[in-house]
Design a protein around this motif. Structure first.
Motif, short mmCIF file in Angstrom:
data_model
loop_
_atom_site.label_atom_id
_atom_site.label_comp_id
_atom_site.label_asym_id
_atom_site.label_seq_id
_atom_site.Cartn_x
_atom_site.Cartn_y
_atom_site.Cartn_z
N HIS A 191 33.33 9.66 143.02
CA HIS A 191 34.09 10.41 143.09
C HIS A 191 34.22 9.60 141.05
O HIS A 191 34.64 9.26 140.96
N PRO A 192 34.68 11.44 140.55
CA PRO A 192 35.28 10.92 138.97
C PRO A 192 36.59 10.62 138.96
O PRO A 192 37.29 10.71 137.89
N THR A 193 36.78 9.46 139.52
CA THR A 193 38.32 8.88 139.54
C THR A 193 38.48 7.19 138.87
O THR A 193 38.05 7.17 139.11
N PHE A 194 39.61 7.21 138.21
CA PHE A 194 40.20 5.87 138.32
C PHE A 194 39.29 4.98 139.30
O PHE A 194 39.54 4.02 139.44
N ALA A 195 40.19 5.00 140.45
CA ALA A 195 40.52 4.79 141.94
C ALA A 195 39.30 4.28 142.00
O ALA A 195 39.07 3.22 143.13
N ALA A 196 37.86 4.90 142.12
CA ALA A 196 36.69 5.58 142.49
C ALA A 196 35.94 3.69 141.65
O ALA A 196 35.11 2.96 142.17
N LEU A 197 36.75 3.30 140.75
CA LEU A 197 36.06 2.32 139.94
C LEU A 197 36.53 1.57 141.07
O LEU A 197 36.36 0.10 140.77
N LEU A 198 38.05 0.82 141.52
CA LEU A 198 38.31 -0.42 141.93
C LEU A 198 37.41 -0.81 142.84
O LEU A 198 37.32 -1.98 142.67
N PRO A 199 36.95 0.05 144.00
CA PRO A 199 36.09 -1.24 144.75
C PRO A 199 34.57 -1.97 143.64
O PRO A 199 34.03 -2.61 144.81
N LEU A 200 34.60 -1.31 142.97
CA LEU A 200 32.93 -1.73 142.04
C LEU A 200 34.00 -2.73 141.50
O LEU A 200 32.23 -3.71 141.10
N TRP A 201 34.72 -4.01 141.47
CA TRP A 201 34.76 -4.80 141.10
C TRP A 201 34.19 -6.38 141.73
O TRP A 201 33.77 -6.85 140.07
N PRO A 202 34.22 -6.43 142.54
CA PRO A 202 33.19 -7.62 143.09
C PRO A 202 31.45 -7.62 142.22
O PRO A 202 31.28 -8.50 141.94
N THR A 203 30.87 -6.07 141.92
CA THR A 203 29.83 -5.77 141.55
C THR A 203 30.40 -6.10 140.36
O THR A 203 29.35 -6.89 139.01
N ALA A 204 31.41 -5.98 139.26
CA ALA A 204 31.51 -6.15 138.18
C ALA A 204 31.30 -7.77 137.96
O ALA A 204 30.94 -8.48 137.00
N LEU A 205 32.44 -8.64 138.57
CA LEU A 205 32.81 -9.85 138.90
C LEU A 205 31.57 -10.62 139.11
O LEU A 205 30.78 -11.11 137.67
N SER A 206 30.74 -9.94 139.91
CA SER A 206 29.71 -10.78 140.10
C SER A 206 28.50 -10.45 138.97
O SER A 206 27.86 -11.72 138.57
N TYR A 207 28.16 -9.76 138.08
CA TYR A 207 27.43 -9.22 137.22
C TYR A 207 27.95 -9.81 136.11
O TYR A 207 27.04 -10.40 135.30
N VAL A 208 29.25 -9.85 134.81
CA VAL A 208 29.59 -10.74 134.47
C VAL A 208 29.10 -12.09 134.66
O VAL A 208 28.92 -12.68 133.27
#
Lengths: 196, 196, 196, 196
Positions: free
Chosen positions: D35-52
Motif C-alpha cells: 500500500h502507498p501509505t506511511f503506515a505500510a512502511l512501519l512493518p518494515l522497521w525490523p528489515t530496515a534495522l537489521s539492514y542498517v
C-alpha cells in the motif's frame, strides 16, 4: 594527467562491473525444474537457447567496448554519457531475454529482443565514432578500421531486419539474430580483439 | 604495449567481477526458513551442503584462473573466447547447485551438477593449454607443470566418474565431487597459487 | 605512500562495484509481462519511467563521485565513512524506485523517492566538502568550483521541493525530480566530468 | 615480482567484488510495501534495522580487510584460503539478516545472526594473524597493533555473549551486536583505516 588516467580507468572498471552483473544475473532466470528428471529439463530449452545467445552477445559487446576504450585517452563528458546510454541498452538484455524464454519465442517478445539489440548497436556506433575520433590515424590500419565498420553495419542491418521479420516469422528473426552474433565470432577479423 | 596491458587487466577485472557475482548470487538461494526454530534450519542442510561445495569449487576455479592469467602476456582472441566459454560454464553452477539442493541430491540433478563441473574442467584445460603455451619453459618448473597437469586430469576423471555413477548412486557421486574438490585444497601442491 | 595509493584505489574499486550492482539490480524489477503482446508492455510504463530516471540519477552520482575522488589523495577515516553513508543512501534507490513503479507514482512512494534523493544529496554535499578541502585551490578554478556548488544547491532545493509537493501533487513532484536530474546532464557545465 | 603484485591486486579486486555484491544484495530484501501509505512502511522497521546493522558491519569488515591487505606483500596459499573462508562467512550475513527481519528479532534467528558475526570475527582474526606476520615490526606502531588486537577481542567477546544471551533475550543480544559494531566506528582508534 594522472587525473585523466583515473577517469578512463574508473570508466573501464565501472563498465566491467555492469557487464559482469548483467551477464550473470541472466542466470538467475535459469530456475531449476521441479522434478528431478531429464524430461523436466526439456521445457527449459527456450530459456537455455536465449541465455546462450544473450550471453554471447554481451560477451561480444564487452570485447568491442574494451577494444575501443584502448584507443581512448581523454574521455570527454559526451563519451561518458554515450557509454552510460550504451550500458543502459545492454541492461535491457536480461529483460527481453526472459520474455523471449517465457513465451517460447513468440512474435512480440522476439521483436523487443531484436529492438534492444538494435538499440545497443546504435549506442555502440555512436561510441565507436567518438572513441575512434581521438585515435590517431596510424594507430589503426585503414583496412582494419574499414572492415570493423563494414561488420558493424552488416550486424546492424541484420538486427533491423530481424526486428521487421519477427512479427510474422519470429523463429526466422531469432535465426537472423544468431547469424549477426556468429558474424562477430570470427577471430581472424578485427574488432573482436583481433588487434590485441 | 600499454594497450596490450589494458587487455589483460580488463580481462582479469571482468572475470573477477563475474566470479564475484556468481559466488555470491548462490547465497540468494539460502532463503530464511519460515519458523524461528533450530528445527526449521535442519531441512536446509542440502542447500547448505551444496552451497559449501559449489563455493569451494568456484574459489578453486578463481585461484587457477588467476594463477594462469599471471603467465599470459598477450591474450589472443582465441584465449579471450575460451575465457568466455569458461565463465559461461561456471555461470551454470548456481543453477545446478539450486537443483541439487531443491531435490535433496536426486539422481538427475547430481548428474547435471557433475556434468557442469566436467564442462568447467574441459574449458579450464583448454584455457590452461593456451595460457601456458605462451609462458616460457623456465618460468614454471617442469615438475610443477607436470604435477598441475596430473591433478587436473585426476580431478577431471573424478568428475566424469561422478557423472556416470550419479544416475544409480547419487550420494556416492556427490562424494566423488567432494573428493575432487578436496584434491585441490592441498596448499603444498602447485596450481592452488602455490607458486605465488 | 604506496599504501595510501592502495586505499584510494580500493575505495574507488569498491564504490564502483556497489554502483555497478545497484544500477543493474534495478533491471531485475523489469519483469517480463505474461502475454506476448504490445498491449502487455503498456502497463510497464511506470516501471520503465522510474527505471530511466533512477538509472540516470545513479549515473550522475557515479560521475560526481569519480570526479571528486580524483582530487582526493589521502582518504581520511572520516571521508571513508561519509563514502559508506553515501553508498548506503544510493543503495535505497532501487527500493523506492520499485515502490513508485508498483503504485504508479502514488503520493507517499514519490515522497519516499524524493526523500532518498535528498539523503543522497546530503551525503554527497558532505563528501564534496571533505574531498575538496584536500584539493589545492589552484587545481580547480574558482568559477568551476562555484558553479558546481550552485548546481548542487539548486538540485538539492528541487529534491526538497519535490518531497514537500509530492504528498499533494505526486506527478508534479516526479516532474521536479526529473528537472533536477536533467540539470546535471548539461555537459558544458563543470561537475559532470566536464573538467576531465 | 610483477606476478606477485598481480596476485595481491586480483585478490583485492575479487574480494572487493564479493563485498560489493553482498552489501547490495541485502537491499533486494527491502521489498516495497503493497500500500502507498506511511503506515505500510512501519512493518518494515525490523528489515530496515537489521539492514542498517548488517550494512555497517560489512562496511567495517571491508575497512579492516583493505587495511590488512595493505601490509600483505606476498599472499601465501594459506592466506588466500583464509580470505575465502572469511568471504564465505561474510556471504552468510544476508541470509541471517533476512531471517532476523522476517521473524522480527526472534530468539533463534538472532542467535544465528550473532553466530555468523562470530564466524566472521574468527576468520578475520586468522586473517589478521597471517597478514601481520609478514608486516615488519616498525611498519605498525606497537601501540596501534595492541589497540587493534584489544578491540578485535572485545568485539569478539561481545558477539559471543550476544550469541549466548540471544536464546533468552533476543533484543538484548541484538543490542550487544550493535554495541560491538559501534565500537568499530570510532575513527580515532586504529584499525578502522585510522592509519591510512
Amino acid at each position: 594527467m594522472p587525473q585523466r588516467r583515473a577517469t578512463i580507468e574508473r570508466l573501464a572498471a565501472f563498465s566491467d562491473g555492469v557487464f559482469a552483473v548483467i551477464i550473470t544475473i541472466m542466470v538467475l532466470d535459469l530456475r531449476p525444474p521441479e522434478h528431478p528428471t531429464f524430461a523436466a529439463l526439456l521445457p527449459l530449452w527456450p530459456t537455455a537457447l536465449s541465455y546462450v545467445v544473450s550471453y554471447t552477445f554481451v560477451a561480444i559487446v564487452w570485447l568491442n567496448h574494451h577494444h575501443l576504450l584502448r584507443f581512448t585517452e581523454y574521455p570527454t563528458p559526451r563519451l561518458i554519457w554515450i557509454n552510460f546510454a550504451h550500458l543502459f541498452a545492454v541492461s535491457l538484455v536480461p529483460f527481453t531475454t526472459a520474455w523471449v524464454a517465457d513465451t517460447r519465442l513468440a512474435a512480440v517478445p522476439v521483436f523487443a529482443y531484436a529492438a534492444v539489440f538494435v538499440f545497443v548497436e546504435l549506442a555502440y556506433l555512436q561510441f565507436e565514432h567518438h572513441a575512434l575520433a581521438q585515435a590517431e590515424a596510424q594507430e589503426i590500419p585503414h583496412r582494419a578500421r574499414k572492415l570493423a565498420k563494414q561488420r558493424s553495419f552488416l550486424a546492424f542491418g541484420l538486427f533491423v531486419t530481424a526486428m521487421l521479420v519477427s512479427l510474422w516469422f519470429p523463429w526466422c528473426a531469432f535465426g537472423l539474430v544468431c547469424c549477426a552474433v556468429l558474424l562477430y565470432l570470427q577471430p581472424e577479423l578485427p574488432g573482436t580483439g583481433g588487434l590485441a
